[in-house]
Design a protein around this motif. Structure first.
Motif, short mmCIF file in Angstrom:
data_model
loop_
_atom_site.label_atom_id
_atom_site.label_comp_id
_atom_site.label_asym_id
_atom_site.label_seq_id
_atom_site.Cartn_x
_atom_site.Cartn_y
_atom_site.Cartn_z
N GLU A 1 8.93 53.04 45.33
CA GLU A 1 8.29 51.73 45.38
C GLU A 1 8.69 51.01 46.67
OE1 GLU A 1 6.94 51.40 40.97
OE2 GLU A 1 8.22 49.75 41.54
N ALA B 1 11.34 54.60 39.22
CA ALA B 1 10.59 54.00 40.33
C ALA B 1 11.53 53.23 41.26
CB ALA B 1 9.51 53.09 39.76
N PRO B 2 12.34 53.96 42.03
CA PRO B 2 13.31 53.24 42.87
C PRO B 2 12.66 52.56 44.07
CG PRO B 2 13.36 55.58 43.37
CD PRO B 2 12.40 55.41 42.22
N SER B 3 13.26 51.46 44.46
CA SER B 3 12.89 50.85 45.74
C SER B 3 13.88 51.40 46.76
CB SER B 3 13.03 49.33 45.65
OG SER B 3 12.25 48.87 44.58
N TYR C 1 4.68 44.24 43.09
CA TYR C 1 5.23 45.12 42.05
C TYR C 1 4.34 45.13 40.81
CZ TYR C 1 7.71 46.65 37.98
OH TYR C 1 8.01 47.31 36.82
N TRP D 1 12.68 43.17 33.51
CA TRP D 1 11.23 43.12 33.66
C TRP D 1 10.52 42.58 32.42
CZ3 TRP D 1 9.71 43.14 38.36
CH2 TRP D 1 10.45 43.84 39.32
N ARG E 1 8.90 57.81 34.12
CA ARG E 1 9.11 57.84 35.56
C ARG E 1 10.31 56.99 35.92
NH1 ARG E 1 9.25 52.88 35.79
NH2 ARG E 1 7.48 51.49 35.78
N THR F 1 9.80 53.13 31.06
CA THR F 1 11.21 52.90 30.77
C THR F 1 11.81 52.19 31.98
OG1 THR F 1 11.51 55.13 31.64
CG2 THR F 1 11.52 54.90 29.26
N ARG F 2 12.23 50.97 31.79
CA ARG F 2 12.75 50.21 32.93
C ARG F 2 13.75 49.18 32.43
NH1 ARG F 2 7.13 46.80 34.17
NH2 ARG F 2 7.15 45.69 32.20
N1 GLU Z 1 10.90 49.28 41.82
C1 GLU Z 1 11.29 48.60 40.64
C2 GLU Z 1 12.78 48.34 40.71
O1 GLU Z 1 13.44 48.97 41.54
C3 GLU Z 1 10.98 49.48 39.46
C4 GLU Z 1 10.90 48.83 38.14
C5 GLU Z 1 10.19 49.75 37.18
O2 GLU Z 1 10.79 50.77 36.81
O3 GLU Z 1 9.05 49.51 36.86
O4 GLU Z 1 13.30 47.52 40.01
#
Ligand code: GLU
Length: 557
Positions: free
Chosen positions: A75, A41-43, A233, A255, A39, A250-251
């Motif tokens: 997100e 997961a943009p803010s 988060y 993190w 996935r 995958t990020r």
């Molecule tokens: N919303 C988080 C960010 O923008 C996502 C991090 C993730 O992919 O878990 O950094």
């Protein structure tokens, strides 16, 4: 009902579901063996970071090359930072780069909703059960109290944070909690960590291998739900990636330090840990030093920049693939015409120490890709670009699309690509002289003829060329003809003849052609001159030569 249940019901009276209900509503995905679910997961903070495009590209490829699923989840739990409409913009920009999620907050899917603020009930269901099972508790500490705890820890020189004996609200009795809730005191919910001070923790990252964190790393009772009832988060990651059945998280590598907290929650809830793959952060060299690509300092940190400048989509994607896997370039040499998505990415070929962002390489790859593009595609892309970003270019193309295409088609040969353009915003700079309004502007700015030649001579040469000019010949005949005129006027047919006996000549054929180029194009450099003249057409060429002769005569007096 026991007291913990009473507390849970006071906090979440409307929640009737259990974690088990969620397990049934969001079952494991029915996918072939080895299929990966990833996935992005943009803010919704207003723009797509170049690093995020990279992450999405790689994530989508890993999913799709294994027959899996790639989805996008918004997100938006930090509502203060939210910029309206940015979730949609992110999807539009991903689409431009050929990244189309199988599920998202626009197309939806079986694991909806794909927007965190709409998943409140899911988080609350999990937290409610955590409270009942003594895995979470409400914390009523004020900012002042938290500051107080920090001060004490500073004085004692111990680990900072809300944990163990310092986790004040851990020690509230159930009756105290009930009373505070009845008094409507404000609270957050904290995870109750069962980890101990001296425990190490490790996990296997798909890119980095085994990572061990030395103790104490996850004894903190981190906040999982804020005062606004939205999750943090860390907690949302655990709940969403579990119930949306992500197999590979995958990020970005920023993190990594939080993984121990995430593992503690996965374990406490009895959820299977996903595979983590922490991607390298994109770096750049600034003043000789490596640093992160920064959205405040660097234009190229935003995908908008590449779109506005008109870097070809396929060129930029190609570049990102070189950042992703070290063996991509070798593959590309062997398969120059293949779709980049034919390349099989692998986690173990990803770089570990910050991928270095290299604008020069982007430019060079984009030049290659534009050179390989057929004229129809080039013209279509250039037009699409102009509609969005360049009214000036649009006006030029609209005047006569066939004329524009003929110009773009000059020596367009994918076997032997020319490298005139690196981005669509270069087009006008390279070919504007083909349009009279630009040509005459350039003339008005002054034609830089070589000062070696007197104006009288220039006028003679141009008149002679004009009077003998014909386009009804092949390129070779045209060139021969120009050469003969030049040689009769004492220009050397070859540069080396001139070098050997400079006293015999007034210049080279190149100098002669430069005079013609300046007169007809108001530019010293043009794509293939024969084709330029052919596309301009005899009438226009003669009008331009006459105009130049007029200008020369005027300034001669
Ligand atoms: N919303 C988080 C960010 O923008 C996502 C991090 C993730 O992919 O878990 O950094």
């Amino acid at each position: 009902m026991n007291k913990k249940e009473i507390i849970a019901n006071m906090i979440f009276p409307e929640i009737k579901d259990t974690i088990q209900d969620l397990e049934i509503r969001y079952p494991k995905r029915n996918l072939p063996d080895g299929a990966i679910v990833t996935r992005f997961a943009p803010s919704p903070t207003g723009f797509l970071h170049t690093g995020s495009l990279f992450t999405s590209l790689v994530s989508t490829r890993f999913a799709h090359q294994t027959g899996g699923v790639f989805y996008v989840r918004l997100e938006d739990t930090d509502q203060k930072r939210e910029i309206a409409g940015s979730g949609e913009k992110v999807l539009e920009q991903l689409h431009i780069y050929g990244i189309d999620p199988d599920e998202s907050y626009v197309v939806n899917g079986p694991y909806e909703p794909y927007v965190q603020s709409e998943r409140k009930n899911i988080y609350h269901t999990v937290i409610k059960e955590m409270i009942m099972n003594d895995l979470a508790y409400p914390c009523f500490c004020t900012h002042e109290e938290l500051d107080e705890i920090r001060k004490v820890q500073e004085e004692k020189s111990v680990l900072q944070g809300y944990y163990g004996e310092y986790a004040k609200c851990r020690f509230l009795s159930d009756d105290d909690i009930i009373e505070k809730l009845e008094n409507k005191e404000s609270y957050v919910i904290r995870f109750k960590s069962k980890r101990s001070q001296d425990e190490e923790i490790g996990f296997t990252d798909a890119i980095r291998g085994t990572i061990t964190f030395s103790a104490p790393v996850n004894i903190q009772d981190i906040v999982i739900m804020k005062g606004d009832q939205l999750p943090t988060y860390h907690f949302a990651h655990v709940v969403d990636d579990h119930f949306m059945r992500t197999t590979h998280v995958t990020r970005g590598e920023e993190w990594m330090p939080s993984v121990p907290n995430h593992i503690a929650m996965f374990e406490a809830l009895g959820f299977e840990l996903p595979i983590y793959a922490h991607f390298p952060v994109i770096m750049k060299i600034d003043d000789g030093k490596r640093r992160k690509l920064s959205k405040r300092k660097d234009l190229e940190a935003s995908v908008d920049f590449f779109l506005e400048e008109g870097y070809p989509i396929e060129g930029f994607l190609e570049y990102l693939m070189t950042l992703a896997n070290s063996n991509f370039e070798e593959w590309r040499l062997e398969h120059p015409q293949n779709d980049i998505f034919d390349f099989q990415l692998s986690f173990d070929k990803m770089s570990l120490d910050g991928a270095l962002f290299d604008m020069e390489k982007i430019k060079s790859i984009c030049k290659d890709r534009l050179g390989l593009m057929d004229a129809d595609t080039f013209v279509k892309n250039a037009y699409d670009y102009s509609v969005q970003f360049s009214p000036e270019l649009k006006k030029v193309i609209d005047q006569d699309p066939e004329y524009f295409k003929a110009i773009i088609n000059i020596e367009r040969n994918p076997e032997k690509p020319r490298k005139d353009y690196e981005k669509y915003s270069d087009i006008l700079r390279v070919i504007d002289f083909m349009y009279d309004e630009y040509y005459f502007n350039r003339v008005a700015e002054g034609l830089e003829f070589n000062v070696r030649y007197e104006k009288k001579l220039l006028i003679d040469l141009l008149e002679e060329y004009r009077d003998n000019f014909s386009l009804e010949v092949t390129q070779e005949e045209w060139f021969e003809h120009m050469k003969n005129l030049a040689v009769n006027r004492s220009f050397a047919a070859k540069g080396k003849d001139f070098k050997k006996n400079p006293e015999l000549f007034i210049g080279t054929i190149g100098d002669y052609a430069e005079i013609l180029r300046l007169a007809t194009c108001a530019s010293k450099n043009t794509p293939n001159f024969y084709f330029i003249l052919s596309i301009l057409g005899k009438e226009r060429v003669i009008a331009r030569i006459n105009n130049t002769i007029g200008v020369l005569k005027q300034t001669q007096e």
